[in-house]
Design a protein around this motif. Structure first.
Motif, PDB file in Angstrom:
ATOM      1  N   ILE A   1     -11.305 -15.113   4.543  1.00  0.00           N
ATOM      2  CA  ILE A   1     -10.946 -13.777   5.048  1.00  0.00           C
ATOM      3  C   ILE A   1     -12.220 -13.032   5.469  1.00  0.00           C
ATOM      4  CG2 ILE A   1      -9.813 -11.570   4.528  1.00  0.00           C
ATOM      5  CD1 ILE A   1      -8.337 -13.056   2.208  1.00  0.00           C
ATOM      6  N   GLY A   2     -13.250 -13.160   4.659  1.00  0.00           N
ATOM      7  CA  GLY A   2     -14.516 -12.500   4.963  1.00  0.00           C
ATOM      8  C   GLY A   2     -14.511 -11.004   4.719  1.00  0.00           C
ATOM      9  N   PHE A   3     -13.812 -10.559   3.643  1.00  0.00           N
ATOM     10  CA  PHE A   3     -13.777  -9.117   3.371  1.00  0.00           C
ATOM     11  C   PHE A   3     -14.996  -8.665   2.564  1.00  0.00           C
ATOM     12  CE2 PHE A   3     -11.239 -11.120  -0.022  1.00  0.00           C
ATOM     13  CZ  PHE A   3     -11.754 -10.545  -1.168  1.00  0.00           C
ATOM     14  N   GLY A   4     -15.214  -7.341   2.547  1.00  0.00           N
ATOM     15  CA  GLY A   4     -16.325  -6.786   1.788  1.00  0.00           C
ATOM     16  C   GLY A   4     -15.933  -6.619   0.331  1.00  0.00           C
ATOM     17  N   GLU A   5     -15.155  -5.547   0.060  1.00  0.00           N
ATOM     18  CA  GLU A   5     -14.755  -5.257  -1.312  1.00  0.00           C
ATOM     19  C   GLU A   5     -13.250  -5.379  -1.464  1.00  0.00           C
ATOM     20  OE1 GLU A   5     -16.271  -1.782  -3.889  1.00  0.00           O
ATOM     21  OE2 GLU A   5     -16.718  -1.261  -1.801  1.00  0.00           O
ATOM     22  N   LEU A   6     -12.796  -5.664  -2.709  1.00  0.00           N
ATOM     23  CA  LEU A   6     -11.367  -5.610  -3.017  1.00  0.00           C
ATOM     24  C   LEU A   6     -11.168  -4.451  -3.995  1.00  0.00           C
ATOM     25  CD1 LEU A   6      -9.076  -8.607  -4.015  1.00  0.00           C
ATOM     26  CD2 LEU A   6      -8.882  -6.368  -5.087  1.00  0.00           C
ATOM     27  N   ILE A   7     -10.434  -3.435  -3.542  1.00  0.00           N
ATOM     28  CA  ILE A   7     -10.199  -2.266  -4.390  1.00  0.00           C
ATOM     29  C   ILE A   7      -8.706  -2.251  -4.741  1.00  0.00           C
ATOM     30  CG2 ILE A   7     -10.303   0.262  -4.511  1.00  0.00           C
ATOM     31  CD1 ILE A   7     -12.326  -0.010  -2.064  1.00  0.00           C
ATOM     32  N   HIS A   8      -8.388  -2.044  -6.027  1.00  0.00           N
ATOM     33  CA  HIS A   8      -6.963  -1.976  -6.355  1.00  0.00           C
ATOM     34  C   HIS A   8      -6.658  -0.762  -7.217  1.00  0.00           C
ATOM     35  CE1 HIS A   8      -7.819  -3.703 -10.341  1.00  0.00           C
ATOM     36  NE2 HIS A   8      -8.684  -4.449  -9.687  1.00  0.00           N
ATOM     37  N   ASP A   9      -5.413  -0.318  -7.133  1.00  0.00           N
ATOM     38  CA  ASP A   9      -4.992   0.908  -7.807  1.00  0.00           C
ATOM     39  C   ASP A   9      -3.519   0.773  -8.195  1.00  0.00           C
ATOM     40  OD1 ASP A   9      -4.577   3.468  -8.665  1.00  0.00           O
ATOM     41  OD2 ASP A   9      -4.979   4.438  -6.732  1.00  0.00           O
ATOM     42  N   THR A  10      -3.255   0.860  -9.503  1.00  0.00           N
ATOM     43  CA  THR A  10      -1.858   0.767  -9.934  1.00  0.00           C
ATOM     44  C   THR A  10      -1.247   2.152 -10.142  1.00  0.00           C
ATOM     45  OG1 THR A  10      -2.635   0.568 -12.194  1.00  0.00           O
ATOM     46  CG2 THR A  10      -2.057  -1.480 -11.073  1.00  0.00           C
ATOM     47  N   ARG A  11      -2.068   3.202 -10.018  1.00  0.00           N
ATOM     48  CA  ARG A  11      -1.571   4.547 -10.291  1.00  0.00           C
ATOM     49  C   ARG A  11      -0.969   5.175  -9.031  1.00  0.00           C
ATOM     50  NH1 ARG A  11      -3.818   8.304 -14.005  1.00  0.00           N
ATOM     51  NH2 ARG A  11      -1.581   8.389 -14.163  1.00  0.00           N
ATOM     52  N   VAL A  12      -0.089   4.422  -8.398  1.00  0.00           N
ATOM     53  CA  VAL A  12       0.561   4.915  -7.182  1.00  0.00           C
ATOM     54  C   VAL A  12       2.080   4.847  -7.357  1.00  0.00           C
ATOM     55  CG1 VAL A  12      -1.290   4.277  -5.593  1.00  0.00           C
ATOM     56  CG2 VAL A  12       0.472   2.594  -6.155  1.00  0.00           C
ATOM     57  N   ALA A  13       2.784   5.621  -6.558  1.00  0.00           N
ATOM     58  CA  ALA A  13       4.246   5.581  -6.577  1.00  0.00           C
ATOM     59  C   ALA A  13       4.733   5.669  -5.145  1.00  0.00           C
ATOM     60  CB  ALA A  13       4.804   6.744  -7.392  1.00  0.00           C
ATOM     61  N   LYS A  14       5.833   4.986  -4.894  1.00  0.00           N
ATOM     62  CA  LYS A  14       6.429   5.034  -3.561  1.00  0.00           C
ATOM     63  C   LYS A  14       7.685   5.912  -3.628  1.00  0.00           C
ATOM     64  CE  LYS A  14       8.666   1.470  -1.935  1.00  0.00           C
ATOM     65  NZ  LYS A  14       8.937   0.143  -1.376  1.00  0.00           N
ATOM     66  N   ILE A  15       7.743   6.895  -2.751  1.00  0.00           N
ATOM     67  CA  ILE A  15       8.897   7.786  -2.704  1.00  0.00           C
ATOM     68  C   ILE A  15       9.609   7.541  -1.377  1.00  0.00           C
ATOM     69  CG2 ILE A  15       9.668  10.199  -2.859  1.00  0.00           C
ATOM     70  CD1 ILE A  15       7.934   9.341  -5.248  1.00  0.00           C
ATOM     71  N   SER A  16      10.932   7.355  -1.420  1.00  0.00           N
ATOM     72  CA  SER A  16      11.655   7.027  -0.191  1.00  0.00           C
ATOM     73  C   SER A  16      12.885   7.903  -0.030  1.00  0.00           C
ATOM     74  CB  SER A  16      12.126   5.574  -0.229  1.00  0.00           C
ATOM     75  OG  SER A  16      11.063   4.704  -0.531  1.00  0.00           O
ATOM     76  N   VAL A  17      13.144   8.326   1.208  1.00  0.00           N
ATOM     77  CA  VAL A  17      14.413   8.994   1.508  1.00  0.00           C
ATOM     78  C   VAL A  17      15.229   8.041   2.372  1.00  0.00           C
ATOM     79  CG1 VAL A  17      13.459  11.322   1.321  1.00  0.00           C
ATOM     80  CG2 VAL A  17      13.578  10.240   3.552  1.00  0.00           C
ATOM     81  N   VAL A  18      16.527   7.952   2.060  1.00  0.00           N
ATOM     82  CA  VAL A  18      17.407   6.974   2.700  1.00  0.00           C
ATOM     83  C   VAL A  18      18.657   7.656   3.221  1.00  0.00           C
ATOM     84  CG1 VAL A  18      18.891   4.960   2.241  1.00  0.00           C
ATOM     85  CG2 VAL A  18      16.611   5.080   1.222  1.00  0.00           C
ATOM     86  N   GLY A  19      19.078   7.301   4.417  1.00  0.00           N
ATOM     87  CA  GLY A  19      20.358   7.804   4.933  1.00  0.00           C
ATOM     88  C   GLY A  19      20.642   7.256   6.318  1.00  0.00           C
ATOM     89  N   VAL A  20      21.890   6.819   6.546  1.00  0.00           N
ATOM     90  CA  VAL A  20      22.211   6.291   7.878  1.00  0.00           C
ATOM     91  C   VAL A  20      22.145   7.399   8.928  1.00  0.00           C
ATOM     92  CG1 VAL A  20      23.594   4.286   7.207  1.00  0.00           C
ATOM     93  CG2 VAL A  20      24.695   6.496   7.415  1.00  0.00           C
ATOM     94  N   GLY A  21      22.243   8.670   8.468  1.00  0.00           N
ATOM     95  CA  GLY A  21      22.197   9.791   9.395  1.00  0.00           C
ATOM     96  C   GLY A  21      20.904   9.878  10.190  1.00  0.00           C
ATOM     97  N   MET A  22      19.815   9.292   9.652  1.00  0.00           N
ATOM     98  CA  MET A  22      18.542   9.439  10.375  1.00  0.00           C
ATOM     99  C   MET A  22      18.477   8.591  11.637  1.00  0.00           C
ATOM    100  SD  MET A  22      15.616   7.886   7.843  1.00  0.00           S
ATOM    101  CE  MET A  22      16.158   8.491   6.250  1.00  0.00           C
TER     102      MET A  22
END
Ligand code: ADP
Ligand code: ASP
Ligand code: MG
Length: 418
Positions: A338-359
């Motif tokens: 891949i040849g990347f520089g750094e690998l940074i990880h974070d588990t202190r995240v949350a995904k918030i989603s809004v759902v509706g066929v109306g959109m």
């Protein structure tokens, strides 16, 4: 009838489940029951595996974690017999419930219903442990966390059941998790498509695969409470939430946004200074795919000039938290390629989603989301969208606040606190 972990947590509750099953059987129904492990038990078993080795063999993990459901299925059969209901348990390998060999997240192929059909015809209640199956070469498999829902829908489909009732610790599907927003409203009906999307973005009231399967096999699914007394309305009167086809929803019942979900079980990974050239992104995601790791949100930042003369880019994406150690390992092994520089990880995240066929037909859903979060000082780290969903990644500590303000912003709050 499927009973979840809280409903099976302890002998007293298993007795009350048995009484509920007896009532349905006495009303003239043939009943197959799918059960979960006692609440907390699967977590405990998973913990043992991690303690034994963080990079455990998934085949042996399945042997360990499938045990919780073996215990509750036997106990429910005993409790049913004790109140005069003929019953027996049928473990995944005994039927069998055939799955592929994706251990820890296996997919159900076919279910042999011969034994179940005979058992029901003989007047027995069949008790089936959820979450488990058997691979082609005879090894125990499990279906991924929350998988008992999928077992229940699969058994209902295979037996051509009239309905699959999912008994849990809430009395239906709400506009958002009622434990976070007390003013969430219970939905009488929700479409397969919206439930599928809600489940896939974290509304764990039903496992995602169970909804996909119900949609494909046209299984009628109802979500309802197991915590009601003997005077509770019979399940046939549909006291919970029905998952239905879009054609079963009246125009007046349609909402722009059906629900909001959150998911704290994702981890964010950023690879810095990835060479900006064809094939670069493939070199990141191929090793993850090979390790059977599902990547969710992906953002590739605008290429910028790095210190040298070649241009480079940062790539950020999310994976299930449980797969983080394996993801890091796979990426570090592919570091050269891949040849990347750094690998940074974070588990202190949350995904918030809004759902509706109306959109599909209304503009401005995403902008309302961004404005509402911005006004509360909530920073958005990543965004992804589908036809009927908008998701954002934020700091984990802001989850409850974000869900609450969005619930209000989209007009979903009930009049009175529930
Ligand atoms: P079970 O053990 O019965 O399978 P789960 O804990 O898996 O139960 O799922 C039920 C839980 O799902 C509820 O207690 C509730 O906190 C949560 N939940 C999340 N989103 C929703 C929603 N939109 N509607 C209802 N419950 C939800
Ligand atoms: N006991 C399993 C779990 O906790 C399956 C389930 O309850 O649906 O994930
Ligand atoms: Mg569940």
């Amino acid at each position: 009838m499927k009973f979840g972990g809280t409903s099976m947590a302890g002998i007293e509750r298993i007795r009350s489940v048995a009484a509920r099953v007896k009532r349905e059987a006495a009303a003239g129904n043939q009943v197959a029951v799918v059960v979960s492990a006692m609440a907390g038990e699967t977590d405990r078993l998973v913990g043992f595996c991690r303690e034994a080795s963080p990079l455990y063999d998934p085949r042996e993990y399945d042997v360990v974690v499938a045990a919780g459901e073996q215990i509750t299925s036997g106990l429910l059969a005993i409790a049913l017999q004790a109140i005069g209901v003929p019953a027996r348990s049928w473990l995944g390998w005994q039927l069998p419930i055939n799955t592929d060999d994706a251990f820890a997240k296996a997919r159900i192929g076919t279910i042999d219903t011969a034994a179940l059909d005979a058992s029901l015809a003989a007047g027995e209640v069949a008790v089936i442990p959820g979450f488990q199956g058997v691979s082609a070469d005879g090894r125990i498999t499990t279906l991924g966390r929350g998988g008992s829902d999928t077992s229940a829908v699969a058994v209902a489909a295979a037996m051509k059941a009239d309905r699959c009732d999912i008994y849990t610790d809430v009395d239906g599907v709400y506009t958002t998790d009622p434990r976070i927003v007390p003013r969430a409203r219970k939905l009488a009906k929700v479409t397969y498509e919206e439930m599928l999307e809600l489940a896939s973005v974290g509304a764990k009231v039903l496992q995602t695969r169970s909804v996909g399967l119900a949609m494909k096999e046209k299984v009628r699914v109802q979500v309802l409470s197991s915590f009601t007394g003997d005077d509770a309305p019979m399940a046939d009167t549909l006291p919970g939430t029905m998952i239905v086809g879009e054609e079963e929803i009246e125009d007046v019942e349609r909402q722009l946004i059906t629900g909001i979900a959150h998911d704290k079980n994702e981890a964010k990974i950023t690879l810095t200074s990835v060479p900006d050239k064809p094939g670069s992104v493939a070199s990141i995601f191929e090793p993850l795919a090979a390790a059977n790791i599902n990547v969710d949100m992906i953002i590739q930042n605008i290429a910028h000039r790095s210190s040298g003369s070649t241009s480079a880019t940062d790539v950020t994406f999310t994976v299930p938290s449980a797969d983080l150690p394996r993801s890091i390992e796979a990426l570090n092994q592919a570091r050269e390629a891949i040849g990347f520089g750094e690998l940074i990880h974070d588990t202190r995240v949350a995904k918030i989603s809004v759902v509706g066929v109306g959109m599909r037909s209304h503009a401005g859903v995403a902008s309302t989301m961004f404005t509402t979060l911005g006004a509360r000082g909530i920073n958005i780290q990543a965004i992804s969208t589908s036809e009927i969903k908008v998701s954002v990644l934020i700091h984990e500590d802001e989850t409850e606040l974000a869900v609450r303000v969005l619930h209000t912003a989209y007009g979903l709050d009930a009049e009175e606190a529930a």
